[in-house]
Design an enzyme around this catalytic site. Structure first.
Site, PDB file in Angstrom:
ATOM      1  N   TYR A 144       2.611 -14.208   4.647  1.00 26.99           N
ATOM      2  CA  TYR A 144       2.919 -13.689   3.311  1.00 26.99           C
ATOM      3  C   TYR A 144       3.651 -12.365   3.476  1.00 26.99           C
ATOM      4  CZ  TYR A 144       2.260 -11.859  -1.436  1.00 26.99           C
ATOM      5  OH  TYR A 144       2.471 -11.330  -2.698  1.00 26.99           O
ATOM      6  N   ASP A 239       7.084  -7.656  10.076  1.00 32.19           N
ATOM      7  CA  ASP A 239       6.424  -7.201   8.847  1.00 32.19           C
ATOM      8  C   ASP A 239       5.113  -6.507   9.221  1.00 32.19           C
ATOM      9  OD1 ASP A 239       5.414  -8.824   5.716  1.00 32.19           O
ATOM     10  OD2 ASP A 239       5.002  -6.840   6.551  1.00 32.19           O
ATOM     11  N   LYS A 267       1.248  -0.230   2.300  1.00 32.84           N
ATOM     12  CA  LYS A 267      -0.187   0.046   2.386  1.00 32.84           C
ATOM     13  C   LYS A 267      -0.544   1.418   2.965  1.00 32.84           C
ATOM     14  CE  LYS A 267      -1.025  -4.930   2.735  1.00 32.84           C
ATOM     15  NZ  LYS A 267      -1.767  -5.348   1.531  1.00 32.84           N
TER      16      LYS A 267
HETATM   17  P1  KE4 Z   1       2.820  -5.589  -1.627  1.00 30.35           P
HETATM   18  O1  KE4 Z   1       4.056  -5.950  -2.400  1.00 30.35           O
HETATM   19  O2  KE4 Z   1       1.589  -6.319  -2.156  1.00 30.35           O
HETATM   20  O3  KE4 Z   1       2.636  -4.076  -1.513  1.00 30.35           O
HETATM   21  O4  KE4 Z   1       3.024  -6.056  -0.106  1.00 30.35           O
HETATM   22  C1  KE4 Z   1       3.340  -7.396   0.151  1.00 30.35           C
HETATM   23  C2  KE4 Z   1       2.919  -7.734   1.568  1.00 30.35           C
HETATM   24  C3  KE4 Z   1       3.903  -7.830   2.550  1.00 30.35           C
HETATM   25  N1  KE4 Z   1       3.589  -8.121   3.833  1.00 30.35           N
HETATM   26  C4  KE4 Z   1       2.297  -8.313   4.206  1.00 30.35           C
HETATM   27  C5  KE4 Z   1       1.994  -8.634   5.632  1.00 30.35           C
HETATM   28  C6  KE4 Z   1       1.250  -8.217   3.246  1.00 30.35           C
HETATM   29  O5  KE4 Z   1      -0.029  -8.410   3.637  1.00 30.35           O
HETATM   30  C7  KE4 Z   1       1.562  -7.925   1.907  1.00 30.35           C
HETATM   31  C8  KE4 Z   1       0.514  -7.858   0.823  1.00 30.35           C
HETATM   32  N2  KE4 Z   1      -0.825  -8.177   1.231  1.00 30.35           N
HETATM   33  C9  KE4 Z   1      -1.682  -8.708   0.190  1.00 30.35           C
HETATM   34  C10 KE4 Z   1      -3.060  -8.982   0.811  1.00 30.35           C
HETATM   35  N3  KE4 Z   1      -3.038 -10.064   1.705  1.00 30.35           N
HETATM   36  C11 KE4 Z   1      -1.768  -7.791  -0.980  1.00 30.35           C
HETATM   37  C12 KE4 Z   1      -2.913  -8.072  -1.928  1.00 30.35           C
HETATM   38  C13 KE4 Z   1      -2.417  -8.672  -3.214  1.00 30.35           C
HETATM   39  O6  KE4 Z   1      -1.457  -9.482  -3.200  1.00 30.35           O
HETATM   40  O7  KE4 Z   1      -3.028  -8.316  -4.248  1.00 30.35           O
END
Ligand code: KE4
Length: 428
Positions: A144, A239, A267
């Protein structure tokens, strides 16, 4: 433990916000029940609006490596806020955070700040396409990278729990430029390159997957990807939104010695405020506007309060000499305690862990890709999750997420989690 006010607020919020939440995984969709509305957090603890206390193992999905409400971070945000909240103009704090991130990622010579991990990976992908003049992308099933159209194909995280890993609303013409390979399977990548030699702009991956649950790269997988991308003139995008500054001071790239062309962060570098970033070698990054022809922009990019939180976080990380040793020790203690508890209750589990990131899979098979993760027992996980929740442990509400241990988690906290897990395994 009552959740009356959470239930009332959830009922109200569902009338105004789709699913009552601003991010799907928060809705408890795959585990059932009512999401807890959080009132406040400190260190390793959360309190919900009904006054229930929890040991927090979500950590806001990764940012809270130091624990919640770290005094340096709170002070930095407050100090920045009295001078204004946003200017839409360059500020020194953006330079200060850039210096701190690039100091830990010496192979990157330029960085651009955005407001989320999604923006970071979306921008890195557009840059890769613009810099190479190629349209296709390779990603891995179960990885993801946020919710940009091209990346919501065979995605992990919440998309795995909703049964829609390839989202509705993504035009077929867009989705077809995203080629999907199997994680830890270099042949599946090689076949995609051989079918479209010199048409693939980049390969993007989670260097340690957190979004189908934790899955580790097999030996030679990362080096093999670097060789394949070199052979076919494609860029390697790592990533590090989840792993950056978590798995080592220089993230997974330092831990696994990866030669990346572009890196994405999020994060932790925002300390809990909205920050993402992407960076890499100057000859690639200088394709980005205003220098080059690849456009990317943002009203609140480099926001002074978010920069202040990020600077304070990275400085606190740097000044905590035993941070990674403690994270490893707590992660190990949790892993071993959970395994013993499951074995004692004769519940088959596999626990994948790297440092302070771990996932308990309800299966007796190894989990090393999307298919093996998807076969795990989600119903059993859901019952175990609620067994933990009612005993005051706030675990990610999905079988396909990572737990995050922080520097604020004491050995007593970990023991409490293990005791709650023991009882929850028995009742499963
Ligand atoms: P954000 O757009 O949510 O800040 O980041 C996206 C993203 C990109 N790459 C990786 C490896 C990530 O884990 C994420 C977002 N992680 C999720 C949790 N697995 C965010 C939690 C959510 O979607 O509410």
């Amino acid at each position: 433990m009552n959740s009356n006010l959470s239930e009332t607020l959830f009922a109200k919020s569902r009338k105004l916000i789709p699913g009552g939440v601003n991010s799907p995984v928060r809705a408890f969709g795959s585990v059932g029940g009512t999401p807890r509305f959080i009132q406040r957090a400190l260190g390793s603890s959360l309190w919900d609006v009904d006054g229930n206390h929890y040991i927090d193992l979500v950590g806001s999905w990764g940012p809270m490596i130091l624990g919640h409400s770290h005094p340096d971070v709170i002070a930095a945000i407050h100090e920045a806020s009295v001078s204004g909240t946003s200017f839409g103009a360059p500020t020194e704090r953006e330079l200060m955070l850039a210096e701190r991130v690039l100091q830990r990622y010496p192979a990157c010579q330029r960085i651009r700040f955005v407001n989320s991990g999604t923006e970071a990976t979306m921008s890195a992908l557009r840059l890769a396409r613009g810099a190479t003049g190629r349209d296709f992308l390779i990603k891995f099933a179960g990885n993801y990278h946020g919710h940009a159209d091209s990346l919501l194909v065979a995605a992990g995280s919440g998309a795995m729990t909703t049964g829609v890993p390839s989202s509705a609303g993504v035009p077929a013409d867009t989705a077809k430029t995203t080629l999907v390979a199997r994680y830890n399977d270099l042949d599946s990548v090689r076949r995609l390159f051989e079918a479209r030699p010199y048409k693939i702009a980049a390969v993007i991956l989670e260097p340690v997957v957190g979004n189908m649950g934790v899955v580790l790269p097999n030996k030679d997988f990362l080096a093999g990807l670097r060789q394949l991308t070199h052979d076919y003139g494609a860029l390697l995008i790592i990533d590090e939104v989840m792993t950056g500054f978590r798995l080592a001071p220089g993230g997974a790239i330092e831990r696994f010695n990866i030669d990346a062309d572009l890196v994405c962060w999020g994060k932790i570098i925002g300390g809990g405020l909205p920050v993402g970033a992407y960076g890499g070698k100057a000859e690639i990054m200088d394709h980005i506007s205003p220098l080059g022809k690849v456009y990317q922009a943002g009203t609140l990019s480099g926001n002074p309060l978010a920069m202040a939180a990020g600077i304070a976080t990275l400085d606190a990380i740097k000044n905590t000499s035993d941070l990674y040793d403690v994270l490893e020790a707590r992660g190990q203690m949790l892993e071993h305690g959970l395994k013993q508890a499951a074995d004692k209750a004769a519940v088959p589990v596999k626990i994948n862990r790297v440092g302070s990131m771990l996932t308990v899979f309800f299966t007796d098979q190894e989990v090393q890709d999307f298919d093996s993760a998807a076969k795990t027992n989600v119903e059993q996980f859901g019952r175990w999750f609620h067994g933990l929740l009612k005993r005051g442990v706030y675990w990610p509400a999905s079988a396909f997420e990572a737990v995050f241990v922080s520097y604020a988690h004491s050995e007593a906290d970990i023991e409490t989690v293990i005791d709650a897990a023991k009882a929850a395994f028995v009742k499963i």
